[in-house]
Design a protein around this motif. Sequence first.
Motif, PDB file in Angstrom:
ATOM      1  N   UNK A  30      -2.021  12.067 -69.448  1.00 51.48           N
ATOM      2  CA  UNK A  30      -2.790  12.619 -68.341  1.00 51.48           C
ATOM      3  C   UNK A  30      -3.698  11.535 -67.763  1.00 51.48           C
ATOM      4  N   UNK A  31      -3.631  11.332 -66.465  1.00 49.49           N
ATOM      5  CA  UNK A  31      -4.549  10.411 -65.796  1.00 49.49           C
ATOM      6  C   UNK A  31      -5.827  11.171 -65.470  1.00 49.49           C
ATOM      7  N   UNK A  32      -6.960  10.798 -66.069  1.00 52.06           N
ATOM      8  CA  UNK A  32      -8.215  11.525 -65.834  1.00 52.06           C
ATOM      9  C   UNK A  32      -8.608  11.595 -64.366  1.00 52.06           C
ATOM     10  N   UNK A  33      -8.194  10.596 -63.573  1.00 50.62           N
ATOM     11  CA  UNK A  33      -8.529  10.607 -62.148  1.00 50.62           C
ATOM     12  C   UNK A  33      -7.930  11.828 -61.459  1.00 50.62           C
ATOM     13  N   UNK A  34      -6.686  12.155 -61.783  1.00 55.76           N
ATOM     14  CA  UNK A  34      -6.028  13.295 -61.146  1.00 55.76           C
ATOM     15  C   UNK A  34      -6.669  14.614 -61.573  1.00 55.76           C
TER      16      UNK A  34
ATOM     17  N   UNK B  13      -3.511   0.176 -61.261  1.00 56.29           N
ATOM     18  CA  UNK B  13      -2.760   0.126 -59.999  1.00 56.29           C
ATOM     19  C   UNK B  13      -2.546   1.523 -59.427  1.00 56.29           C
ATOM     20  N   UNK B  14      -2.248   2.498 -60.295  1.00 56.84           N
ATOM     21  CA  UNK B  14      -2.054   3.871 -59.823  1.00 56.84           C
ATOM     22  C   UNK B  14      -3.349   4.451 -59.264  1.00 56.84           C
TER      23      UNK B  14
ATOM     24  N   UNK C  71      -6.689   5.884 -54.472  1.00 57.84           N
ATOM     25  CA  UNK C  71      -7.883   5.642 -53.670  1.00 57.84           C
ATOM     26  C   UNK C  71      -7.503   5.238 -52.251  1.00 57.84           C
ATOM     27  N   UNK C  72      -6.448   4.422 -52.111  1.00 56.10           N
ATOM     28  CA  UNK C  72      -5.976   4.025 -50.782  1.00 56.10           C
ATOM     29  C   UNK C  72      -5.531   5.257 -49.993  1.00 56.10           C
ATOM     30  N   UNK C  73      -4.799   6.143 -50.652  1.00 51.57           N
ATOM     31  CA  UNK C  73      -4.316   7.357 -49.983  1.00 51.57           C
ATOM     32  C   UNK C  73      -5.474   8.246 -49.551  1.00 51.57           C
ATOM     33  N   UNK C  74      -6.476   8.399 -50.428  1.00 56.13           N
ATOM     34  CA  UNK C  74      -7.634   9.231 -50.097  1.00 56.13           C
ATOM     35  C   UNK C  74      -8.428   8.619 -48.953  1.00 56.13           C
ATOM     36  N   UNK C  75      -8.638   7.301 -49.006  1.00 55.66           N
ATOM     37  CA  UNK C  75      -9.377   6.618 -47.941  1.00 55.66           C
ATOM     38  C   UNK C  75      -8.670   6.765 -46.596  1.00 55.66           C
ATOM     39  N   UNK C  76      -7.347   6.608 -46.600  1.00 56.67           N
ATOM     40  CA  UNK C  76      -6.583   6.764 -45.355  1.00 56.67           C
ATOM     41  C   UNK C  76      -6.693   8.185 -44.827  1.00 56.67           C
ATOM     42  N   UNK C  77      -6.623   9.167 -45.728  1.00 51.52           N
ATOM     43  CA  UNK C  77      -6.721  10.568 -45.321  1.00 51.52           C
ATOM     44  C   UNK C  77      -8.085  10.870 -44.710  1.00 51.52           C
ATOM     45  N   UNK C  78      -9.140  10.364 -45.331  1.00 52.49           N
ATOM     46  CA  UNK C  78     -10.495  10.595 -44.821  1.00 52.49           C
ATOM     47  C   UNK C  78     -10.666   9.984 -43.431  1.00 52.49           C
ATOM     48  N   UNK C  79     -10.204   8.761 -43.257  1.00 54.97           N
ATOM     49  CA  UNK C  79     -10.321   8.089 -41.951  1.00 54.97           C
ATOM     50  C   UNK C  79      -9.556   8.861 -40.880  1.00 54.97           C
ATOM     51  N   UNK C  80      -8.352   9.325 -41.210  1.00 56.67           N
ATOM     52  CA  UNK C  80      -7.545  10.089 -40.248  1.00 56.67           C
ATOM     53  C   UNK C  80      -8.251  11.386 -39.862  1.00 56.67           C
TER      54      UNK C  80
ATOM     55  N   UNK D 247     -12.599   9.957 -56.197  1.00 55.48           N
ATOM     56  CA  UNK D 247     -12.045   8.602 -56.091  1.00 55.48           C
ATOM     57  C   UNK D 247     -13.082   7.533 -56.422  1.00 55.48           C
ATOM     58  N   UNK D 248     -14.350   7.825 -56.175  1.00 57.97           N
ATOM     59  CA  UNK D 248     -15.410   6.830 -56.355  1.00 57.97           C
ATOM     60  C   UNK D 248     -15.830   6.653 -57.802  1.00 57.97           C
ATOM     61  N   UNK D 249     -15.471   7.587 -58.665  1.00 57.06           N
ATOM     62  CA  UNK D 249     -16.028   7.585 -60.016  1.00 57.06           C
ATOM     63  C   UNK D 249     -15.589   6.369 -60.821  1.00 57.06           C
ATOM     64  N   UNK D 250     -14.407   5.822 -60.550  1.00 59.76           N
ATOM     65  CA  UNK D 250     -13.945   4.651 -61.300  1.00 59.76           C
ATOM     66  C   UNK D 250     -14.868   3.450 -61.105  1.00 59.76           C
TER      67      UNK D 250
END
Length: 277
Positions: free
Chosen positions: A68-72, A138-139, A144-153, A196-199
């Motif tokens: 389990x990835x804790x981020x997810x 990397x994952x 984080x890239x996906x979340x950042x792109x979504x927020x900007x959009x 996303x910021x917690x890391x």
Amino acid sequence: MIQDFLQFDFLRNSLYAGILIGFVAPLLGVFVVIRRLSLIADALSHVTLSGIAASLLLEKTVFTGGFINPLYMGIMFSVSGALLIEKLRGVYKHYQELAIPIILSAGIGIGVIFISLANGFNTDLFNYLFGSVSAVSSSDLYTIIAIAALVVIVIIFLYKELFLLSFDEEYATATGLRAKWIHLVFIIMVALVIAASMRVVGILLVSSLMTLPVAASIRIARGFKQTLLYSVIFGEAAVIGGMMTSYHLDLAPGGTIVMIAVIILIGAIVWKKKKTA
């Protein structure tokens, strides 16, 4: 100093993640602060803590090998907390602010229970609480890239609506704007950015990155767009400066980032007083 971060993959991941977080957190934080919803960030960060603790508990008692990835799990809990806040705002129509401390209390309570069941803190949980320059995989970076792109959009397409809701929600509703749905999308974006910021910054300090750069920019900006611009600049300065400093001085990056943001805020306040004196 920056060469060290570009030399190793794990440091490079942290640097790129930090740059993205330093951009989207203050950008979204402007709308959070203007709408007087700053405590939402604290509430959702505590809910995210519950998700992280739950994932570590499951990994310790049920799954092994980093299944389990804790981020997810943190993202799932954070978004769920955002939806619950919206639900409670509808339940307490005349006391909508109650929704935030209710979710905050529940989040920290559940988190403490999960931590106790997992027999206390460990190194992984400490890194999530206060951030780490070596914890971004990397994952995690791709997420984080996906979340950042979504927020900007979302901000680009809903800029006028968010602007109107921030300054005059009653007028926005009266003009037929679907305020409820836009606010729901907005609070989900806040939940995603916090998770996303917690890391990089750490769960307990992430709300500071959404508010301190904004507080500094409000003191010196002459309009809303300037506030957005200065908030992002201050956020990036705090994140990049904090990560570099924490790496070379062996400090927790979250605390270092926050203290640089505090110094920037103090500088903005002093500058404004001298200018108006």
